[in-house]
Write a protein that holds these residues in place. Structure first.
Motif, PDB file in Angstrom:
ATOM      1  N   GLN A  69       0.723 -30.384  10.111  1.00  0.00           N
ATOM      2  CA  GLN A  69       0.642 -30.684  11.406  1.00  0.00           C
ATOM      3  C   GLN A  69       0.696 -32.265  11.852  1.00  0.00           C
ATOM      4  O   GLN A  69       1.194 -32.732  12.836  1.00  0.00           O
ATOM      5  CB  GLN A  69      -0.489 -29.932  12.148  1.00  0.00           C
ATOM      6  CG  GLN A  69      -1.918 -30.555  11.371  1.00  0.00           C
ATOM      7  CD  GLN A  69      -2.572 -29.962  10.449  1.00  0.00           C
ATOM      8  OE1 GLN A  69      -1.723 -29.280   9.632  1.00  0.00           O
ATOM      9  NE2 GLN A  69      -3.626 -30.137  10.227  1.00  0.00           N
ATOM     10  N   LEU A  72       4.355 -33.333  11.282  1.00  0.00           N
ATOM     11  CA  LEU A  72       4.994 -33.012  12.644  1.00  0.00           C
ATOM     12  C   LEU A  72       4.926 -33.677  13.684  1.00  0.00           C
ATOM     13  O   LEU A  72       5.795 -33.986  14.307  1.00  0.00           O
ATOM     14  CB  LEU A  72       4.668 -31.345  12.640  1.00  0.00           C
ATOM     15  CG  LEU A  72       5.502 -30.732  13.863  1.00  0.00           C
ATOM     16  CD1 LEU A  72       7.007 -30.808  13.918  1.00  0.00           C
ATOM     17  CD2 LEU A  72       5.151 -29.399  14.031  1.00  0.00           C
ATOM     18  N   ARG A  75       6.302 -37.222  13.725  1.00  0.00           N
ATOM     19  CA  ARG A  75       7.904 -37.291  13.889  1.00  0.00           C
ATOM     20  C   ARG A  75       8.270 -36.843  15.388  1.00  0.00           C
ATOM     21  O   ARG A  75       9.268 -37.358  15.635  1.00  0.00           O
ATOM     22  CB  ARG A  75       8.421 -35.970  12.898  1.00  0.00           C
ATOM     23  CG  ARG A  75       9.971 -36.023  12.941  1.00  0.00           C
ATOM     24  CD  ARG A  75      10.315 -35.094  11.742  1.00  0.00           C
ATOM     25  NE  ARG A  75       9.756 -33.689  11.805  1.00  0.00           N
ATOM     26  CZ  ARG A  75      10.339 -32.624  12.148  1.00  0.00           C
ATOM     27  NH1 ARG A  75      11.408 -32.656  12.686  1.00  0.00           N
ATOM     28  NH2 ARG A  75       9.691 -31.445  12.294  1.00  0.00           N
ATOM     29  N   HIS A  91      12.062 -28.881  19.504  1.00  0.00           N
ATOM     30  CA  HIS A  91      11.445 -28.966  17.925  1.00  0.00           C
ATOM     31  C   HIS A  91      10.329 -28.378  17.745  1.00  0.00           C
ATOM     32  O   HIS A  91      10.232 -27.797  16.681  1.00  0.00           O
ATOM     33  CB  HIS A  91      12.085 -30.132  17.641  1.00  0.00           C
ATOM     34  CG  HIS A  91      13.246 -30.468  17.635  1.00  0.00           C
ATOM     35  ND1 HIS A  91      13.956 -31.974  17.455  1.00  0.00           N
ATOM     36  CD2 HIS A  91      14.413 -29.790  17.309  1.00  0.00           C
ATOM     37  CE1 HIS A  91      15.311 -31.873  17.564  1.00  0.00           C
ATOM     38  NE2 HIS A  91      15.786 -30.646  17.563  1.00  0.00           N
ATOM     39  N   LEU A  92       9.276 -28.667  18.516  1.00  0.00           N
ATOM     40  CA  LEU A  92       7.916 -28.250  18.429  1.00  0.00           C
ATOM     41  C   LEU A  92       8.074 -26.576  18.337  1.00  0.00           C
ATOM     42  O   LEU A  92       7.464 -26.089  17.264  1.00  0.00           O
ATOM     43  CB  LEU A  92       7.153 -28.831  19.348  1.00  0.00           C
ATOM     44  CG  LEU A  92       5.598 -28.155  19.123  1.00  0.00           C
ATOM     45  CD1 LEU A  92       4.945 -28.408  18.194  1.00  0.00           C
ATOM     46  CD2 LEU A  92       4.847 -28.729  20.447  1.00  0.00           C
ATOM     47  N   GLN A  94      10.439 -24.608  17.824  1.00  0.00           N
ATOM     48  CA  GLN A  94      11.103 -24.234  16.699  1.00  0.00           C
ATOM     49  C   GLN A  94      10.312 -24.262  15.336  1.00  0.00           C
ATOM     50  O   GLN A  94      10.668 -23.258  14.541  1.00  0.00           O
ATOM     51  CB  GLN A  94      12.402 -25.015  16.597  1.00  0.00           C
ATOM     52  CG  GLN A  94      13.573 -24.856  17.442  1.00  0.00           C
ATOM     53  CD  GLN A  94      14.811 -26.037  17.383  1.00  0.00           C
ATOM     54  OE1 GLN A  94      14.720 -26.695  16.467  1.00  0.00           O
ATOM     55  NE2 GLN A  94      15.730 -25.495  17.813  1.00  0.00           N
ATOM     56  N   GLU A  95       9.564 -25.353  15.086  1.00  0.00           N
ATOM     57  CA  GLU A  95       9.011 -25.552  13.898  1.00  0.00           C
ATOM     58  C   GLU A  95       7.684 -24.455  13.969  1.00  0.00           C
ATOM     59  O   GLU A  95       7.708 -23.787  13.011  1.00  0.00           O
ATOM     60  CB  GLU A  95       8.239 -26.753  13.900  1.00  0.00           C
ATOM     61  CG  GLU A  95       9.071 -28.020  13.610  1.00  0.00           C
ATOM     62  CD  GLU A  95       9.658 -28.145  12.039  1.00  0.00           C
ATOM     63  OE1 GLU A  95       8.779 -27.451  11.168  1.00  0.00           O
ATOM     64  OE2 GLU A  95      10.647 -28.314  11.856  1.00  0.00           O
ATOM     65  N   ASP A  98       9.282 -21.190  13.157  1.00  0.00           N
ATOM     66  CA  ASP A  98       9.726 -21.187  11.563  1.00  0.00           C
ATOM     67  C   ASP A  98       8.438 -21.093  10.672  1.00  0.00           C
ATOM     68  O   ASP A  98       8.446 -20.522   9.624  1.00  0.00           O
ATOM     69  CB  ASP A  98      10.588 -22.499  11.366  1.00  0.00           C
ATOM     70  CG  ASP A  98      11.950 -22.341  11.941  1.00  0.00           C
ATOM     71  OD1 ASP A  98      12.227 -21.358  12.509  1.00  0.00           O
ATOM     72  OD2 ASP A  98      12.630 -23.146  12.008  1.00  0.00           O
ATOM     73  N   ARG A  99       7.518 -21.784  11.205  1.00  0.00           N
ATOM     74  CA  ARG A  99       6.235 -21.798  10.320  1.00  0.00           C
ATOM     75  C   ARG A  99       4.868 -21.447  11.176  1.00  0.00           C
ATOM     76  O   ARG A  99       4.376 -22.412  11.767  1.00  0.00           O
ATOM     77  CB  ARG A  99       6.102 -23.443   9.605  1.00  0.00           C
ATOM     78  CG  ARG A  99       7.124 -23.549   8.832  1.00  0.00           C
ATOM     79  CD  ARG A  99       7.222 -25.066   8.511  1.00  0.00           C
ATOM     80  NE  ARG A  99       5.805 -25.776   7.783  1.00  0.00           N
ATOM     81  CZ  ARG A  99       5.613 -27.088   7.697  1.00  0.00           C
ATOM     82  NH1 ARG A  99       6.807 -27.936   8.382  1.00  0.00           N
ATOM     83  NH2 ARG A  99       4.754 -27.303   6.989  1.00  0.00           N
ATOM     84  N   LEU A 102       1.436 -23.297  11.836  1.00  0.00           N
ATOM     85  CA  LEU A 102       1.463 -24.511  12.572  1.00  0.00           C
ATOM     86  C   LEU A 102       1.178 -24.125  13.973  1.00  0.00           C
ATOM     87  O   LEU A 102       0.747 -24.968  15.023  1.00  0.00           O
ATOM     88  CB  LEU A 102       2.689 -25.254  12.665  1.00  0.00           C
ATOM     89  CG  LEU A 102       3.320 -26.038  11.377  1.00  0.00           C
ATOM     90  CD1 LEU A 102       4.523 -26.533  11.666  1.00  0.00           C
ATOM     91  CD2 LEU A 102       2.239 -27.234  10.913  1.00  0.00           C
ATOM     92  N   CYS A 106      -0.286 -26.130  17.584  1.00  0.00           N
ATOM     93  CA  CYS A 106       0.598 -26.504  18.623  1.00  0.00           C
ATOM     94  C   CYS A 106       0.280 -27.015  19.979  1.00  0.00           C
ATOM     95  O   CYS A 106       0.575 -27.712  20.581  1.00  0.00           O
ATOM     96  CB  CYS A 106       1.420 -24.962  19.157  1.00  0.00           C
ATOM     97  SG  CYS A 106       2.689 -25.165  20.145  1.00  0.00           S
TER      98      CYS A 106
END
Length: 147
Positions: A69, A72, A75, A91-92, A94-95, A98-99, A102, A106
């Motif tokens: 985290q 992420l 980034r 992108h947050l 999407q991450e 996908d995972r 996380l 968030c």
């Protein structure tokens, strides 16, 4: 028969030298290695050039890797500055999709993005990027920087 006594005398001298080296050499190697790693500041004052020293504690503990985290968040904060908060929020989302591990981070990441957006774009422009990622936490981060 004078020649037969010289080789044994040489062997005796060589043995004495060898034994002396066997005792002294490890000590010299340890001391030279220790002195190569550390340096003592005898003046007692702080100097501008710092010296790193090794210790048993530093060697025995493994280097810690950064949490996913944190990587992420950093980034996405960089992406927010290079592109815009909308791209970072997309992108947050999407991450997190996908995972799923996380997801519990968030909210804090989205708030950090909101605070950074205010600093980079100003409050009114930062608010225009808000979207329902992580229960409007981005907007909460924007609002916390306004007051």
């Amino acid at each position: 028969m004078t020649h037969s006594s010289k080789p044994s005398a040489r062997r005796g001298a060589a043995r004495r030298i060898g034994r002396s080296l066997a005792l002294v050499l490890p000590v010299v190697l340890v001391l030279s290695g220790t002195l190569a790693v550390t340096r003592v500041n005898w003046s007692g004052g702080g100097s501008s050039d710092s010296v790193l020293t090794a210790s048993a504690e530093d060697v025995s503990t493994p280097a810690r890797s950064r949490a996913p985290q944190d990587v992420l968040r950093d980034r996405l904060l960089l992406e927010l500055q290079e592109k815009d908060p909308g791209v970072a929020l997309t992108h947050l989302q999407q991450e997190v999709n996908d995972r799923p591990s996380l997801a519990r981070h968030c909210v804090s990441i989205a708030r950090a993005l909101g605070r950074a957006a205010v600093q980079h774009y100003g409050a009114s422009r930062a608010q225009s990027f808000a979207r329902p990622v992580c229960d409007t936490s981005f907007a909460s981060g924007v609002a916390s920087q306004q007051g």
